[in-house]
Design a protein around this motif. Sequence first.
Motif, PDB file in Angstrom:
ATOM      1  N   PHE A   1     -28.126  -3.347 -45.077  1.00  0.00           N
ATOM      2  CA  PHE A   1     -28.985  -3.654 -43.922  1.00  0.00           C
ATOM      3  C   PHE A   1     -29.651  -2.398 -43.363  1.00  0.00           C
ATOM      4  CE2 PHE A   1     -26.335  -7.618 -43.407  1.00  0.00           C
ATOM      5  CZ  PHE A   1     -27.382  -8.486 -43.665  1.00  0.00           C
ATOM      6  N   SER A   2     -29.002  -1.249 -43.491  1.00  0.00           N
ATOM      7  CA  SER A   2     -29.636  -0.008 -43.023  1.00  0.00           C
ATOM      8  C   SER A   2     -30.875   0.311 -43.844  1.00  0.00           C
ATOM      9  CB  SER A   2     -28.640   1.151 -43.085  1.00  0.00           C
ATOM     10  OG  SER A   2     -28.305   1.447 -44.435  1.00  0.00           O
ATOM     11  N   LYS A   3     -30.820   0.044 -45.161  1.00  0.00           N
ATOM     12  CA  LYS A   3     -32.004   0.260 -46.005  1.00  0.00           C
ATOM     13  C   LYS A   3     -33.079  -0.780 -45.726  1.00  0.00           C
ATOM     14  CE  LYS A   3     -31.425   1.142 -50.310  1.00  0.00           C
ATOM     15  NZ  LYS A   3     -30.979   1.009 -51.717  1.00  0.00           N
ATOM     16  N   LEU A   4     -32.662  -1.973 -45.321  1.00  0.00           N
ATOM     17  CA  LEU A   4     -33.607  -3.068 -45.131  1.00  0.00           C
ATOM     18  C   LEU A   4     -34.280  -3.018 -43.764  1.00  0.00           C
ATOM     19  CD1 LEU A   4     -34.700  -5.648 -46.471  1.00  0.00           C
ATOM     20  CD2 LEU A   4     -32.835  -6.905 -45.387  1.00  0.00           C
ATOM     21  N   LEU A   5     -33.511  -2.697 -42.710  1.00  0.00           N
ATOM     22  CA  LEU A   5     -34.039  -2.784 -41.347  1.00  0.00           C
ATOM     23  C   LEU A   5     -34.066  -1.457 -40.600  1.00  0.00           C
ATOM     24  CD1 LEU A   5     -32.278  -6.081 -40.171  1.00  0.00           C
ATOM     25  CD2 LEU A   5     -34.584  -5.818 -41.070  1.00  0.00           C
ATOM     26  N   GLY A   6     -33.557  -0.380 -41.184  1.00  0.00           N
ATOM     27  CA  GLY A   6     -33.529   0.888 -40.470  1.00  0.00           C
ATOM     28  C   GLY A   6     -32.213   1.070 -39.726  1.00  0.00           C
ATOM     29  N   ASP A   7     -32.080   2.231 -39.117  1.00  0.00           N
ATOM     30  CA  ASP A   7     -30.802   2.602 -38.482  1.00  0.00           C
ATOM     31  C   ASP A   7     -30.652   2.103 -37.053  1.00  0.00           C
ATOM     32  OD1 ASP A   7     -30.134   3.927 -40.798  1.00  0.00           O
ATOM     33  OD2 ASP A   7     -30.959   5.850 -40.109  1.00  0.00           O
ATOM     34  N   GLU A   8     -31.702   1.516 -36.468  1.00  0.00           N
ATOM     35  CA  GLU A   8     -31.635   1.101 -35.074  1.00  0.00           C
ATOM     36  C   GLU A   8     -31.549  -0.416 -34.920  1.00  0.00           C
ATOM     37  OE1 GLU A   8     -34.968   2.758 -33.117  1.00  0.00           O
ATOM     38  OE2 GLU A   8     -34.419   4.860 -33.525  1.00  0.00           O
ATOM     39  N   ALA A   9     -31.332  -1.146 -35.992  1.00  0.00           N
ATOM     40  CA  ALA A   9     -31.310  -2.608 -35.932  1.00  0.00           C
ATOM     41  C   ALA A   9     -30.028  -3.096 -35.254  1.00  0.00           C
ATOM     42  CB  ALA A   9     -31.416  -3.193 -37.334  1.00  0.00           C
ATOM     43  N   VAL A  10     -30.168  -4.189 -34.495  1.00  0.00           N
ATOM     44  CA  VAL A  10     -29.014  -4.790 -33.829  1.00  0.00           C
ATOM     45  C   VAL A  10     -28.052  -5.364 -34.869  1.00  0.00           C
ATOM     46  CG1 VAL A  10     -28.310  -6.608 -32.225  1.00  0.00           C
ATOM     47  CG2 VAL A  10     -30.394  -5.290 -31.789  1.00  0.00           C
ATOM     48  N   LEU A  11     -28.607  -5.945 -35.920  1.00  0.00           N
ATOM     49  CA  LEU A  11     -27.761  -6.479 -36.992  1.00  0.00           C
ATOM     50  C   LEU A  11     -26.935  -5.377 -37.641  1.00  0.00           C
ATOM     51  CD1 LEU A  11     -26.912  -8.865 -38.718  1.00  0.00           C
ATOM     52  CD2 LEU A  11     -28.909  -8.479 -40.166  1.00  0.00           C
ATOM     53  N   LEU A  12     -27.545  -4.211 -37.840  1.00  0.00           N
ATOM     54  CA  LEU A  12     -26.800  -3.091 -38.414  1.00  0.00           C
ATOM     55  C   LEU A  12     -25.689  -2.650 -37.468  1.00  0.00           C
ATOM     56  CD1 LEU A  12     -26.481  -0.894 -40.579  1.00  0.00           C
ATOM     57  CD2 LEU A  12     -28.144   0.463 -39.327  1.00  0.00           C
ATOM     58  N   GLN A  13     -25.963  -2.626 -36.161  1.00  0.00           N
ATOM     59  CA  GLN A  13     -24.934  -2.239 -35.197  1.00  0.00           C
ATOM     60  C   GLN A  13     -23.776  -3.240 -35.225  1.00  0.00           C
ATOM     61  OE1 GLN A  13     -25.102   0.665 -33.514  1.00  0.00           O
ATOM     62  NE2 GLN A  13     -23.000   0.231 -32.916  1.00  0.00           N
ATOM     63  N   SER A  14     -24.105  -4.516 -35.429  1.00  0.00           N
ATOM     64  CA  SER A  14     -23.040  -5.520 -35.548  1.00  0.00           C
ATOM     65  C   SER A  14     -22.180  -5.232 -36.775  1.00  0.00           C
ATOM     66  CB  SER A  14     -23.658  -6.914 -35.651  1.00  0.00           C
ATOM     67  OG  SER A  14     -24.390  -7.230 -34.487  1.00  0.00           O
ATOM     68  N   MET A  15     -22.812  -4.849 -37.897  1.00  0.00           N
ATOM     69  CA  MET A  15     -22.053  -4.521 -39.100  1.00  0.00           C
ATOM     70  C   MET A  15     -21.143  -3.311 -38.869  1.00  0.00           C
ATOM     71  SD  MET A  15     -22.820  -6.754 -41.464  1.00  0.00           S
ATOM     72  CE  MET A  15     -22.833  -7.932 -40.082  1.00  0.00           C
ATOM     73  N   ILE A  16     -21.666  -2.319 -38.151  1.00  0.00           N
ATOM     74  CA  ILE A  16     -20.867  -1.117 -37.873  1.00  0.00           C
ATOM     75  C   ILE A  16     -19.650  -1.476 -37.024  1.00  0.00           C
ATOM     76  CG2 ILE A  16     -20.895   1.110 -36.701  1.00  0.00           C
ATOM     77  CD1 ILE A  16     -23.822   1.377 -37.502  1.00  0.00           C
ATOM     78  N   ASN A  17     -19.873  -2.291 -35.984  1.00  0.00           N
ATOM     79  CA  ASN A  17     -18.765  -2.670 -35.101  1.00  0.00           C
ATOM     80  C   ASN A  17     -17.732  -3.514 -35.850  1.00  0.00           C
ATOM     81  OD1 ASN A  17     -20.062  -1.355 -33.003  1.00  0.00           O
ATOM     82  ND2 ASN A  17     -21.077  -3.193 -32.258  1.00  0.00           N
ATOM     83  N   LEU A  18     -18.218  -4.433 -36.675  1.00  0.00           N
ATOM     84  CA  LEU A  18     -17.279  -5.267 -37.438  1.00  0.00           C
ATOM     85  C   LEU A  18     -16.494  -4.446 -38.443  1.00  0.00           C
ATOM     86  CD1 LEU A  18     -19.520  -8.404 -38.074  1.00  0.00           C
ATOM     87  CD2 LEU A  18     -17.514  -8.281 -36.595  1.00  0.00           C
ATOM     88  N   GLU A  19     -17.164  -3.484 -39.087  1.00  0.00           N
ATOM     89  CA  GLU A  19     -16.454  -2.613 -40.029  1.00  0.00           C
ATOM     90  C   GLU A  19     -15.377  -1.798 -39.313  1.00  0.00           C
ATOM     91  OE1 GLU A  19     -17.379   1.043 -43.180  1.00  0.00           O
ATOM     92  OE2 GLU A  19     -18.980   0.212 -41.926  1.00  0.00           O
ATOM     93  N   SER A  20     -15.715  -1.263 -38.144  1.00  0.00           N
ATOM     94  CA  SER A  20     -14.728  -0.491 -37.372  1.00  0.00           C
ATOM     95  C   SER A  20     -13.545  -1.371 -36.962  1.00  0.00           C
ATOM     96  CB  SER A  20     -15.394   0.108 -36.134  1.00  0.00           C
ATOM     97  OG  SER A  20     -16.439   0.976 -36.490  1.00  0.00           O
TER      98      SER A  20
END
Length: 707
Positions: free
Chosen positions: A421-440
């Motif tokens: 998702f970081s490659k698809l939407l960039g580093d500031e996407a809300v979806l990417l932040q959700s992935m980061i939080n879920l991974e943590s």
Amino acid sequence: MAINGPGPITLPPRDGLSPGPLSPPAPSTPGFGRSSNPLSSKVTTVLSNPYADSEFRESLTLLDERGIGNSAETRRQLRLDVQKDVIESNGEIIKEFGRVAEQLRRIGTTIDKLNQSYQEMKSHVTAAHDATSSTLEEASSLMTQKRNVETKQQLLKAFREHFVLSEDEIASLTSTVETVDDHFFLILAKAKRIRKDCEVLLGFENQTLGLEIMDQTSKNLNQAFQKLYRWIQKEFKTLNLENPQINSSIRRALRVLAERPSLFQSCLDFFAEAREQILSDSFYLALTGTSASGSKDHSVKPIELAAHDSLRYVGDMLAWAHSATVSEREALEVLFVSDGNEIAKGMQEGRENELWQFMADEGDGPPEFDAVKALNELVDRDVSGAARILRQRIEQVIQTNEETILAYKLANLLSFYRFTFSKLLGDEAVLLQSMINLESEALRQFRSLMRDHIATLQGEFQHTPSDLGPPDFLQNSLEKLTAIMQTYDTSLASEGDREADFQPILAEAFDPFLAGCENMARNIRAPSDSIFLINCLLAAKHTLTRFDFAAGRVARLQSTIDEHTARLAESQYGFFRTESSLSPLLDALAPLSDSNKEDVAKVAELDAAQPEALTHASQNLDDFLPSAVMDAMENVKHLQDAVLAREVTEEAADRFCSDFEHVEEMLIYADELVEQEGRRRAVDGQERPSLRALFPRTTGELRVLLS
């Protein structure tokens, strides 16, 4: 008269002389030269004329045409005839000139009459000109005015066509009844051109016209953009992004509306809200097979029923989210970005037109519009509703999971999609932040489960296996670690960060168990503690060696194994010294050097080198050597690496043989010195026993028996 070639010429007779051929003149004599001189001169003159001369040739031709024969009469009349012809010709010429003169006189009379007529006409023209001059001047003035009026009419017509919209054009531009088609966009472009060209009118002293036209055109443009804004919103309600042939009018309208950033952003907000609801309903349908309205869709296989385990369930949901995000981005890319950078240009122009808004908000000029970033943000907003449902479902799976391996696999799966998702939407996407939080959160659950598992094993940390092999908890942890490392090996971690990123996992899933083994080894006597730790370390090394991202930890394990191997070799060496009863003798001779005569002289005085002690040491060594290797191997029988056990024993035996070689050399040197002194003491009748006779073993025999 005919002339044939250059032969002799016959002339007519003269003065009654008979004609005769002319011959070249003979040389003159004194008596005849004076009388024949005129004729000779004449003949010479005639003959001297070249036949190639054109006049002479024409004269001869003329004579031929007259048909004159060469006779005396003809020759006499020739001059007269010629003169007569000349006179007649002259008379004809005079007569013709008389006629010419008569004609000239008539022409002169005619010219006089023409001059007279001309003068009369000139007087009439002058009188007419004087009479009509005022009328002509008035007509000329009227013609000039007519041309000026026609020019003004053309200018007015061109001005109206360029700067004024017709009633029909205004209706097409502002009326909601009229459709938004190519004609609308043409009129809109014309209105924008009018407003821009009004800047030229504002450059004149009288700016009233330019201000009035600009004001009216701006009103029409604002109404046109409002009409376009409402039309786009209406089209968005029925827009099907799954259709690859998206209406080109929508794309064109969006590019034009981008010139009004506030309206364009409002359209995007409306579009994002609509797409968010659509994607949320689609995700709910994919999860449950039931639409938001409650109707069943039998063509959909629900994820909740198709997934047989938690990892498959989470993977299917993430796969759906990724597929939906890719499809949404591709559709919006066609809608917003496919035709070049037109929206960016329109946004930039609109931001310049609405500069006061941005200066009030930011205190600076309009920011640079990034089409890719705007597209990523719009896609992220569209999938945000589905992302919330996704996050809730995954959080529920993570919190209810009680399996350590599954927790890590979930974290690794989330890491894979985070990278995607970081490659698809960039580093500031809300979806990417959700992935980061879920991974943590998954990693926190993994660490929590691992610590709970370690806490339940505290009792097992106190019981050392009787065979000194790796305890069951270590073997189980290594099996789990293998599964974790296999999962990590398939992840998208970069080559440079793989080892560093995996260190926290080793700290949770490996280090506590290895530390438990080290604590257990502290309660074991040597050399069993080293054997136990070596067995544990070898098992761990065998597990980690298969993965390149654990090379650093494998090197540290090997260093620890070497350290305990050295301790084990020292223990085996001590066993050889003690069981062979040579430890006192080795300790006594170790500080002495065979190259120092004083040290050699001290050997015979040592307690360990006395006959009784040497005899006892030799007897014990003979008893020890036959089973020495087997007894030493018995000490390391629990070492699971048989090759390492043999290497350790061989290293200790080799070291023991080296020490024994020093003993042998010192005894030999001592006997030689005693023999020299014994010969001197033989006078007194005293004798000294040979040390080698009391201790006969050699280093070669020792190496053979210990090999």
